[in-house]
Structure formats: structure tokens, C-alpha cells
Design a protein around this motif. Structure first.
Motif, short mmCIF file in Angstrom:
data_model
loop_
_atom_site.label_atom_id
_atom_site.label_comp_id
_atom_site.label_asym_id
_atom_site.label_seq_id
_atom_site.Cartn_x
_atom_site.Cartn_y
_atom_site.Cartn_z
N ARG A 56 12.01 0.52 -5.69
CA ARG A 56 12.91 0.60 -7.50
C ARG A 56 12.48 -0.90 -6.75
O ARG A 56 12.12 -1.60 -7.80
CB ARG A 56 13.64 1.16 -6.98
CG ARG A 56 14.80 0.24 -7.94
CD ARG A 56 15.05 0.34 -8.94
NE ARG A 56 14.97 1.53 -9.52
CZ ARG A 56 14.72 2.36 -10.96
NH1 ARG A 56 13.57 2.08 -11.33
NH2 ARG A 56 14.31 3.36 -10.94
N ASN A 57 12.71 -1.75 -5.37
CA ASN A 57 12.83 -3.30 -5.51
C ASN A 57 10.82 -3.54 -6.20
O ASN A 57 11.04 -5.28 -6.81
CB ASN A 57 13.05 -3.79 -4.48
CG ASN A 57 13.79 -3.41 -3.68
OD1 ASN A 57 15.22 -3.54 -4.84
ND2 ASN A 57 14.87 -3.41 -2.26
N GLU A 58 9.70 -3.27 -5.45
CA GLU A 58 8.78 -3.41 -6.28
C GLU A 58 8.92 -3.39 -7.81
O GLU A 58 7.83 -3.85 -7.97
CB GLU A 58 7.79 -2.82 -5.11
CG GLU A 58 7.48 -3.34 -3.17
CD GLU A 58 6.44 -3.15 -3.27
OE1 GLU A 58 5.25 -3.32 -3.31
OE2 GLU A 58 6.40 -2.49 -2.28
N THR A 89 1.05 -1.42 0.15
CA THR A 89 0.22 -0.25 -0.22
C THR A 89 0.68 1.00 0.42
O THR A 89 0.72 1.86 -0.77
CB THR A 89 -0.71 -0.18 0.87
OG1 THR A 89 -2.20 -1.18 1.47
CG2 THR A 89 -1.43 1.11 1.64
N THR A 90 1.42 1.17 0.73
CA THR A 90 2.46 2.30 0.77
C THR A 90 3.12 2.62 -0.47
O THR A 90 3.15 3.89 -1.33
CB THR A 90 4.01 2.46 1.81
OG1 THR A 90 3.52 1.69 3.17
CG2 THR A 90 5.17 2.96 1.62
N SER A 91 3.85 1.61 -1.20
CA SER A 91 4.31 2.12 -2.04
C SER A 91 3.49 2.39 -3.61
O SER A 91 3.44 3.26 -4.47
CB SER A 91 5.03 0.18 -3.38
OG SER A 91 5.65 0.28 -2.70
N PHE A 117 7.41 -6.35 -10.63
CA PHE A 117 6.59 -6.50 -11.16
C PHE A 117 7.14 -6.76 -12.71
O PHE A 117 6.98 -7.51 -13.34
CB PHE A 117 6.25 -4.70 -11.32
CG PHE A 117 4.63 -4.71 -12.04
CD1 PHE A 117 3.62 -5.19 -12.47
CD2 PHE A 117 4.98 -3.95 -13.28
CE1 PHE A 117 2.66 -5.39 -12.68
CE2 PHE A 117 4.19 -3.56 -14.32
CZ PHE A 117 2.70 -4.25 -14.66
N ARG A 118 8.37 -6.08 -12.77
CA ARG A 118 8.74 -6.06 -14.38
C ARG A 118 9.09 -7.77 -14.03
O ARG A 118 8.50 -7.94 -15.29
CB ARG A 118 10.12 -5.20 -14.39
CG ARG A 118 9.50 -3.80 -14.96
CD ARG A 118 11.08 -3.16 -15.06
NE ARG A 118 11.24 -1.33 -15.10
CZ ARG A 118 11.82 -0.28 -15.18
NH1 ARG A 118 12.36 -1.31 -13.80
NH2 ARG A 118 11.45 0.04 -15.24
N THR A 153 12.17 10.17 -7.17
CA THR A 153 12.36 10.14 -6.41
C THR A 153 11.07 9.03 -4.96
O THR A 153 11.49 8.24 -4.69
CB THR A 153 11.19 11.24 -4.91
OG1 THR A 153 12.45 12.06 -5.07
CG2 THR A 153 11.56 10.96 -3.59
N ALA A 154 10.14 8.91 -5.80
CA ALA A 154 8.80 7.72 -5.94
C ALA A 154 9.87 6.60 -7.01
O ALA A 154 9.01 6.02 -5.63
CB ALA A 154 7.70 8.20 -6.70
#
Length: 154
Positions: A135-137, A91-93, A141-142, A129-130
């Protein structure tokens, strides 16, 4: 000796404009995060945000080369999330990415988009920034997209 009082030449239209105080970054961030949470509560709002972001992205492609791939991945992730085919994102992402997209599509910016490429410096910074924070998520997803494409191939 010059006087500090306005002269007769200084009519209201020639006096310096006083600007309203600029909100602090934390205030802007709070507003964006709350707006992102409201958007994420309704799939239709997410779809509208995605539509607006795609239109803004396409219209300003030259100014956004630094974040083009990450922005497209972000939009694909939100499409998959809204379509309920991908749920492996926190949810944070989601809130961070939606807040960055809201800043991106909102015409009121720290640097107006009407200034051309220069006007997108702040948009790029917010998106970077976001994306950096999630980045990991995005990478997960990729990977999910790749595996899904491979399993769909004959």
C-alpha cells in the motif's frame, strides 16, 4: 445389506471422479512468485502481462469494483517501471504485484472465473492481499504521478 463394491451399474463413467490433490497455498504462492520473477526479468514479458491484465480487467469490470482503482494503479506502476520512468519501487513489491496479476490473468483459479462475479472472489482476495502488502509504495507512486502531472501542466 449394501456392499461397498461397485455394482454392475457403476461403469467407469458413473464412478465418482477422484480429484488430484489440491496444492497447498504455500505451493501456489511459491509458483506464482517464481513466475513473477521470471516475468520481471524481461520487459517484454511485463508488457504482455500488463496487456493481459488490462484486457481481463476491462472484460470483468463489474466483478472487480472492490479492487478497480488499486488494480489500475498497479498496472500504471508496472507500465512506468517497464518504461524505466519510475524506479522507486522495491523488488519485493514488484514480485508481489506481478504474482497477483499472474493469478488474476491465469484461467486456472481456486474459483473458476466462468462462474461470473462469484468466480472473481479469489482474484479480488489475492489482489487485495498484494495491494495491502505494498500500500505505501502504491501511495508513493500515486504521489509521483500527481507531481509529474502538475509539473507537466502549463
Amino acid at each position: 445389506m449394501p456392499s461397498d463394491a461397485p455394482s454392475r451399474k457403476d461403469t467407469p463413467s458413473t464412478l465418482p471422479l477422484s480429484l488430484a490433490p489440491v496444492p497447498a497455498r504455500s505451493e501456489i504462492a511459491s509458483v506464482l512468485v517464481e513466475a513473477a520473477r521470471r516475468v520481471l526479468r524481461r520487459r517484454f514479458r511485463v508488457v504482455l502481462l500488463i496487456r493481459d491484465a488490462y484486457a481481463h480487467l476491462e472484460a470483468n469490470a463489474n466483478a472487480l469494483t472492490a479492487v478497480w482503482a488499486d488494480l489500475q494503479t498497479t498496472l500504471r506502476l508496472l507500465v512506468a517501471w517497464a518504461g524505466r520512468s519510475y524506479r522507486e519501487v522495491s523488488t519485493t513489491s514488484l514480485v508481489l504485484l506481478a504474482a497477483a496479476l499472474l493469478y488474476f490473468v491465469t484461467p486456472v483459479d481456486a474459483i473458476p472465473d466462468a462462474l461470473g462475479v462469484i468466480g472473481f472472489v479469489d482474484d479480488v482476495a489475492v489482489i487485495q492481499t498484494a495491494v495491502g502488502a505494498v500500500r505505501n509504495e502504491l501511495d508513493q507512486f500515486r504521489d509521483w504521478e500527481e507531481k509529474r502531472a502538475l509539473s507537466a501542466s502549463p
